[in-house]
Design a protein around this motif. Structure first.
Motif, PDB file in Angstrom:
ATOM      1  N   ARG A  70      -2.975   6.961  -7.699  1.00 30.11           N
ATOM      2  CA  ARG A  70      -4.178   7.758  -7.971  1.00 30.11           C
ATOM      3  C   ARG A  70      -5.370   7.177  -7.219  1.00 30.11           C
ATOM      4  O   ARG A  70      -6.156   7.898  -6.605  1.00 30.11           O
ATOM      5  CB  ARG A  70      -4.468   7.803  -9.472  1.00 30.11           C
ATOM      6  N   PRO A 128      -2.545  -5.478 -10.130  1.00 24.46           N
ATOM      7  CA  PRO A 128      -1.337  -5.380 -10.960  1.00 24.46           C
ATOM      8  C   PRO A 128      -1.154  -6.494 -11.983  1.00 24.46           C
ATOM      9  O   PRO A 128      -1.470  -7.652 -11.719  1.00 24.46           O
ATOM     10  CB  PRO A 128      -0.215  -5.416  -9.916  1.00 24.46           C
ATOM     11  N   GLY A 129      -0.670  -6.116 -13.124  1.00 25.76           N
ATOM     12  CA  GLY A 129      -0.286  -7.083 -14.145  1.00 25.76           C
ATOM     13  C   GLY A 129      -1.445  -7.789 -14.820  1.00 25.76           C
ATOM     14  O   GLY A 129      -1.299  -8.900 -15.306  1.00 25.76           O
ATOM     15  N   GLN A 160      -8.350  -4.233 -11.886  1.00 23.24           N
ATOM     16  CA  GLN A 160      -7.059  -3.739 -12.340  1.00 23.24           C
ATOM     17  C   GLN A 160      -5.954  -4.024 -11.343  1.00 23.24           C
ATOM     18  O   GLN A 160      -5.005  -3.241 -11.230  1.00 23.24           O
ATOM     19  CB  GLN A 160      -7.147  -2.251 -12.647  1.00 23.24           C
ATOM     20  N   LEU A 220     -11.514   5.811  12.088  1.00 21.80           N
ATOM     21  CA  LEU A 220     -11.286   5.164  10.794  1.00 21.80           C
ATOM     22  C   LEU A 220     -10.471   6.081   9.880  1.00 21.80           C
ATOM     23  O   LEU A 220      -9.527   5.638   9.225  1.00 21.80           O
ATOM     24  CB  LEU A 220     -12.619   4.809  10.132  1.00 21.80           C
ATOM     25  N   MET A 277      -7.484   9.064  -4.080  1.00 21.80           N
ATOM     26  CA  MET A 277      -8.900   9.371  -4.292  1.00 21.80           C
ATOM     27  C   MET A 277      -9.753   8.929  -3.103  1.00 21.80           C
ATOM     28  O   MET A 277     -10.851   9.409  -2.914  1.00 21.80           O
ATOM     29  CB  MET A 277      -9.402   8.712  -5.579  1.00 21.80           C
ATOM     30  N   ASN A 278      -9.220   8.025  -2.270  1.00 21.74           N
ATOM     31  CA  ASN A 278      -9.936   7.672  -1.037  1.00 21.74           C
ATOM     32  C   ASN A 278     -10.093   8.905  -0.144  1.00 21.74           C
ATOM     33  O   ASN A 278     -11.009   8.973   0.682  1.00 21.74           O
ATOM     34  CB  ASN A 278      -9.180   6.591  -0.261  1.00 21.74           C
ATOM     35  N   MET A 310      -6.838   5.174   8.214  1.00 22.96           N
ATOM     36  CA  MET A 310      -6.579   5.277   6.769  1.00 22.96           C
ATOM     37  C   MET A 310      -5.418   6.224   6.506  1.00 22.96           C
ATOM     38  O   MET A 310      -4.554   5.950   5.668  1.00 22.96           O
ATOM     39  CB  MET A 310      -7.832   5.775   6.057  1.00 22.96           C
ATOM     40  N   GLY A 361     -11.124   1.825 -11.245  1.00 16.45           N
ATOM     41  CA  GLY A 361     -10.982   3.275 -11.283  1.00 16.45           C
ATOM     42  C   GLY A 361     -11.367   3.844 -12.644  1.00 16.45           C
ATOM     43  O   GLY A 361     -11.355   5.052 -12.851  1.00 16.45           O
ATOM     44  N   ILE A 362     -11.721   2.958 -13.554  1.00 21.12           N
ATOM     45  CA  ILE A 362     -12.040   3.388 -14.923  1.00 21.12           C
ATOM     46  C   ILE A 362     -13.519   3.183 -15.209  1.00 21.12           C
ATOM     47  O   ILE A 362     -14.055   2.094 -15.028  1.00 21.12           O
ATOM     48  CB  ILE A 362     -11.227   2.571 -15.961  1.00 21.12           C
ATOM     49  N   ALA A 373      -8.995  -1.065   3.941  1.00 18.34           N
ATOM     50  CA  ALA A 373      -9.154  -0.814   5.377  1.00 18.34           C
ATOM     51  C   ALA A 373     -10.484  -0.117   5.646  1.00 18.34           C
ATOM     52  O   ALA A 373     -11.215  -0.457   6.590  1.00 18.34           O
ATOM     53  CB  ALA A 373      -7.993   0.042   5.888  1.00 18.34           C
ATOM     54  N   ASP A 396      -5.489  -4.326  -4.300  1.00 21.88           N
ATOM     55  CA  ASP A 396      -4.166  -3.968  -3.779  1.00 21.88           C
ATOM     56  C   ASP A 396      -4.172  -2.579  -3.129  1.00 21.88           C
ATOM     57  O   ASP A 396      -3.137  -2.138  -2.621  1.00 21.88           O
ATOM     58  CB  ASP A 396      -3.102  -4.043  -4.882  1.00 21.88           C
ATOM     59  N   ASP A 397      -5.313  -1.900  -3.130  1.00 18.77           N
ATOM     60  CA  ASP A 397      -5.440  -0.598  -2.470  1.00 18.77           C
ATOM     61  C   ASP A 397      -5.736  -0.835  -0.991  1.00 18.77           C
ATOM     62  O   ASP A 397      -6.882  -1.076  -0.601  1.00 18.77           O
ATOM     63  CB  ASP A 397      -6.565   0.221  -3.121  1.00 18.77           C
ATOM     64  N   LYS A 398      -4.690  -0.762  -0.175  1.00 22.38           N
ATOM     65  CA  LYS A 398      -4.845  -1.110   1.246  1.00 22.38           C
ATOM     66  C   LYS A 398      -5.669  -0.075   2.001  1.00 22.38           C
ATOM     67  O   LYS A 398      -6.364  -0.418   2.960  1.00 22.38           O
ATOM     68  CB  LYS A 398      -3.463  -1.262   1.894  1.00 22.38           C
ATOM     69  N   VAL A 399      -5.582   1.179   1.571  1.00 20.59           N
ATOM     70  CA  VAL A 399      -6.341   2.224   2.258  1.00 20.59           C
ATOM     71  C   VAL A 399      -7.844   2.007   2.045  1.00 20.59           C
ATOM     72  O   VAL A 399      -8.632   2.026   2.997  1.00 20.59           O
ATOM     73  CB  VAL A 399      -5.927   3.621   1.751  1.00 20.59           C
ATOM     74  N   GLN A 400      -8.230   1.779   0.796  1.00 27.38           N
ATOM     75  CA  GLN A 400      -9.642   1.530   0.521  1.00 27.38           C
ATOM     76  C   GLN A 400     -10.114   0.252   1.218  1.00 27.38           C
ATOM     77  O   GLN A 400     -11.212   0.211   1.765  1.00 27.38           O
ATOM     78  CB  GLN A 400      -9.897   1.396  -0.976  1.00 27.38           C
ATOM     79  N   HIS A 412      -1.162   4.576 -11.353  1.00 28.01           N
ATOM     80  CA  HIS A 412      -2.586   4.224 -11.226  1.00 28.01           C
ATOM     81  C   HIS A 412      -2.912   3.851  -9.782  1.00 28.01           C
ATOM     82  O   HIS A 412      -3.939   4.272  -9.234  1.00 28.01           O
ATOM     83  CB  HIS A 412      -2.916   3.067 -12.164  1.00 28.01           C
ATOM     84  N   ARG A 436     -17.306  10.221   3.414  1.00 26.87           N
ATOM     85  CA  ARG A 436     -17.046   8.862   2.930  1.00 26.87           C
ATOM     86  C   ARG A 436     -16.863   7.899   4.099  1.00 26.87           C
ATOM     87  O   ARG A 436     -17.251   6.742   4.027  1.00 26.87           O
ATOM     88  CB  ARG A 436     -15.813   8.840   2.028  1.00 26.87           C
ATOM     89  N   PRO A 444     -13.748   6.156  -6.396  1.00 27.32           N
ATOM     90  CA  PRO A 444     -13.844   5.593  -5.046  1.00 27.32           C
ATOM     91  C   PRO A 444     -15.292   5.235  -4.730  1.00 27.32           C
ATOM     92  O   PRO A 444     -16.196   6.012  -5.002  1.00 27.32           O
ATOM     93  CB  PRO A 444     -13.348   6.736  -4.152  1.00 27.32           C
ATOM     94  N   GLN A 492       1.244   1.493 -14.020  1.00 26.84           N
ATOM     95  CA  GLN A 492       0.628   0.721 -12.941  1.00 26.84           C
ATOM     96  C   GLN A 492       0.814   1.386 -11.594  1.00 26.84           C
ATOM     97  O   GLN A 492      -0.118   1.487 -10.797  1.00 26.84           O
ATOM     98  CB  GLN A 492       1.228  -0.676 -12.893  1.00 26.84           C
ATOM     99  N   LEU A 538      -2.140   4.579   7.424  1.00 29.97           N
ATOM    100  CA  LEU A 538      -1.777   3.569   6.437  1.00 29.97           C
ATOM    101  C   LEU A 538      -1.225   4.225   5.173  1.00 29.97           C
ATOM    102  O   LEU A 538      -0.179   3.824   4.648  1.00 29.97           O
ATOM    103  CB  LEU A 538      -3.011   2.727   6.114  1.00 29.97           C
ATOM    104  N   PHE A 539      -1.898   5.257   4.710  1.00 31.49           N
ATOM    105  CA  PHE A 539      -1.441   5.965   3.519  1.00 31.49           C
ATOM    106  C   PHE A 539      -0.041   6.537   3.733  1.00 31.49           C
ATOM    107  O   PHE A 539       0.842   6.392   2.893  1.00 31.49           O
ATOM    108  CB  PHE A 539      -2.421   7.080   3.162  1.00 31.49           C
TER     109      PHE A 539
END
Lengths: 119, 155
Positions: free
Chosen positions: A66, B59-60, B57, A27, A70-71, A31, B86-87, B18, B12-16, A63, A20, B108, A60, A34-35
């Motif tokens: 998750r 938040p909120g 998606q 990189l 998944m990254n 990642m 993610g859906i 980045a 809001d997924d900071k890892v993705q 989610h 990926r 992903p 939330q 950061l995680f």
């Protein structure tokens, strides 16, 4: 490359993760870092949501976790997060505390594996 | 001079974020990031990007709200918006399309898939995937381009 295992299941699919990021170890390391810095806070959010019986917030937060794992193609952690997500969505938080403990264990395993992989 | 397109990653997924930021920059894009709906709207209004990649998606329920708001605003309605989620749910996909999303990708997301979607959104031709070696164009024109003229034949 060795990865910590629980019941013989690796915490992540390292090959898929490296594919990926196209083999970019720097990189991957960024990642991972950061995680590792983010997930304790995200777990706290889930914990607080369970404590206040806020099912929507559990959904939330689970989610978001998750998606984050998944990254890294971390199926065990993703499964545990999905369990909590469903509990939140259905509004039935019975068993959420135990599910959170299982999720936390998988996230810790993932964090350890990522540190070893990218160090 | 080759134009540098700007992509706003709103997730809001900071890892993705980045990961995709780094990979898109390597491929020649300028990248901005926003981690919540408020900042996303602010950035798009102040410095309109060429394309937005939006987590529906956030938040909120705010991802949907952002999509609807941008598509309803005269200043921003023309900006293509690629939705990430993610859906893989048909109803969610149809809802996103109905709100004006030009594409819907399931997380992903792989960088080649995302870039192909960005290029389609921008009306650009497909690029050669980075995992493949560059094509030898001396005997075959690149796809979509006219054939090069034949070399002059010596008398």
């Amino acid at each position: 490359m060795t990865e910590p295992e629980s019941d013989g299941v690796s915490p992540l699919d390292a090959d898929e993760f490296l594919q990926r990021v196209r083999g970019d170890i720097a990189l991957a390391g960024a990642m991972a870092q950061l995680f590792c810095s983010e997930y304790p806070r995200q777990l706290d959010v889930v914990r607080r949501a369970i404590a206040t019986n806020d099912a929507s917030a559990v959904e939330q937060a689970a989610h978001a976790l998750r998606g984050a794992v998944m990254n890294f193609s971390a199926e065990p952690a993703a499964r545990e997060a999905a369990r909590l997500e469903v509990m939140g969505r259905t509004g039935d938080l019975t068993g959420a505390v135990a599910a959170l403990r299982a999720l936390e264990a998988e996230l810790d395993r993932l964090a350890l594996a990522l540190r070893e992989m990218t160090s | 001079m080759k134009r540098r397109y700007t992509v706003l990653l709103a997730d809001d997924d900071k890892v993705q974020t980045a990961m995709l930021s780094s990979q898109l920059r390597t491929r020649g894009y300028s990248v901005a990031a926003a981690y919540d709906a408020t900042y996303t709207s602010m950035v798009v209004m102040k410095s309109p990007p060429d394309v937005v990649v939006l987590d529906i998606q956030m938040p909120g329920g705010t991802g949907r709200a952002v999509l609807g708001r941008l598509k309803a605003n005269a200043k921003t309605m023309q900006i293509p918006i690629i939705v990430l989620s993610g859906i893989a749910d048909r109803r969610v996909i149809e809802e996103a399309r109905g709100l004006g999303a030009c594409d819907y990708l399931v997380k992903p997301v792989d960088i080649d898939t995302l870039e192909a979607s960005i290029r389609r959104a921008l009306g650009l031709p497909e690029s050669t995937p980075s995992s493949e070696p560059p094509k030898d164009t001396t005997t075959e024109p690149p796809s979509g381009a006219p054939a090069p003229p034949s070399p002059p034949v010596a008398p």
